[in-house]
Motif scaffolding. Sequence first.
Motif, short mmCIF file in Angstrom:
data_model
loop_
_atom_site.label_atom_id
_atom_site.label_comp_id
_atom_site.label_asym_id
_atom_site.label_seq_id
_atom_site.Cartn_x
_atom_site.Cartn_y
_atom_site.Cartn_z
N ASP A 74 -8.15 -12.71 12.57
CA ASP A 74 -8.42 -11.90 11.38
C ASP A 74 -7.15 -11.38 10.73
O ASP A 74 -7.16 -10.99 9.55
N SER A 75 -6.04 -11.38 11.47
CA SER A 75 -4.80 -10.77 10.97
C SER A 75 -3.71 -11.77 10.61
O SER A 75 -2.80 -11.42 9.86
N THR A 76 -3.78 -12.98 11.14
CA THR A 76 -2.66 -13.91 11.00
C THR A 76 -3.14 -15.24 10.44
O THR A 76 -4.14 -15.79 10.90
N SER A 77 -2.41 -15.75 9.45
CA SER A 77 -2.77 -17.02 8.83
C SER A 77 -1.52 -17.79 8.42
O SER A 77 -0.46 -17.21 8.20
N LEU A 78 -1.69 -19.10 8.34
CA LEU A 78 -0.63 -19.99 7.89
C LEU A 78 -1.08 -20.62 6.58
O LEU A 78 -2.15 -21.24 6.50
N GLY A 102 -0.17 2.15 -5.60
CA GLY A 102 1.04 1.37 -5.80
C GLY A 102 1.32 0.45 -4.64
O GLY A 102 0.53 0.34 -3.69
N SER A 103 2.45 -0.22 -4.70
CA SER A 103 2.87 -1.12 -3.65
C SER A 103 4.39 -1.21 -3.62
O SER A 103 5.06 -0.95 -4.62
N ALA A 104 4.92 -1.55 -2.46
CA ALA A 104 6.36 -1.76 -2.28
C ALA A 104 6.56 -3.08 -1.56
O ALA A 104 5.88 -3.35 -0.56
N GLN A 105 7.44 -3.91 -2.09
CA GLN A 105 7.71 -5.21 -1.48
C GLN A 105 9.21 -5.41 -1.29
O GLN A 105 10.00 -5.02 -2.15
N ILE A 123 8.12 -8.20 3.34
CA ILE A 123 7.35 -7.04 3.80
C ILE A 123 6.58 -6.50 2.59
O ILE A 123 7.15 -6.37 1.50
N ASN A 124 5.31 -6.18 2.78
CA ASN A 124 4.50 -5.61 1.70
C ASN A 124 3.72 -4.40 2.20
O ASN A 124 3.08 -4.45 3.26
N TYR A 125 3.79 -3.31 1.41
CA TYR A 125 3.07 -2.09 1.78
C TYR A 125 2.33 -1.58 0.55
O TYR A 125 2.92 -1.40 -0.52
N LYS A 177 -4.51 -2.80 7.05
CA LYS A 177 -5.06 -3.21 5.77
C LYS A 177 -4.06 -2.97 4.63
O LYS A 177 -4.21 -3.54 3.55
N ASP A 178 -3.04 -2.12 4.86
CA ASP A 178 -2.08 -1.79 3.81
C ASP A 178 -0.68 -2.34 4.06
O ASP A 178 0.18 -2.25 3.18
N PHE A 179 -0.43 -2.88 5.26
CA PHE A 179 0.93 -3.28 5.63
C PHE A 179 0.92 -4.69 6.19
O PHE A 179 0.16 -5.00 7.12
#
Length: 338
Positions: free
Chosen positions: A234-238, A25-28, A334-336, A300-302
Amino acid sequence: MKKVAGLIIFCMIPYLYASDFTPNGSAQFTQTFYGNAGGYKTETSHPSLALNYNFTSQLSATLQWDRAWNMYNYNGDEKQQNNNLSQPKLNVNYNYGQLGDTNIGWSTSFSLENQATFDGTNQYYALIQTAFDFSQYIPKNDYIQATQFAIAPLYVHGWTGKGTSGHQNTAALSLLTNWKLPQNFSFTFQAYAFRDWYDGSMQISNGDQSYSNANYFMMLAWLNYSNTLYQFNDSTSLGFNFIGGYDPYISSNRKGAWDPFLAGNQMYEWLSPTAMKGNYKSTYSLFALPQVNLTHNISKDFSVNAFVQVKYSNQVWGDSEKDWRLQPQAGIGINYNF
């Protein structure tokens, strides 16, 4: 109603698990702030919370809660929009896979929704829809590919809360399509032909005449674009995103200034035009919404993101479409995944 739906879900789960599927699942959470649109006071805070869970490869459920607060003192003046709204919604979707020996995809969804506007109005809606997707039969090439081409009949039942007595029934036939285009573009087109029946406090009126039913044709058409502007690491993008189009075009055999449930339910934008005026027999909302989005993956999940965007659209619809204004918007998310 929600308890019954929940019982159905959990009674089905033991029979639907596949040995190679892991429930997930996911929570946003998204918080959006809206600025004024020219002379129209549209400043609003809009938090949205969504929880999605895939019980099996076929069965999933989403619980979403949207809330809106005015950031100004609403006093009923013409160029203001009252957006006090609480809107929890439960959606359950079941994907049957292919229909028999064909390549037609088949799925069914069921939704329960409450709309409370804090002025004594409290309405509930139950929607059931089944969709038959023929996209596998549409030829594909390097320029356009159908990712969805579905015929979907649906039924809606609405009723009012304590203190009032009213009902609404809707029967509709819809065409739901999505198209993949070159260079990170995609196109969504949806069309609905539906009829509403009303009674009691849910009956509609144009000021001097009330109606117990109405026929509608509605079309929504959006062009989408998404691309990465800059990859910091690898972690941050615009990123840059764009969506724009009809949201919606709608025509009816009645004259009034009401908002059919399906129109509000299917619109892309959270805020509708500020002023609905008079003749609703043929009208549209047309918008463009470019966005710049900064995303950081903590793991990878948050992930977290922040965005700024501006909407250009008509603030008046009904007897005419006019007063095209820019409205600044910004927010965080926020996405998890679990």
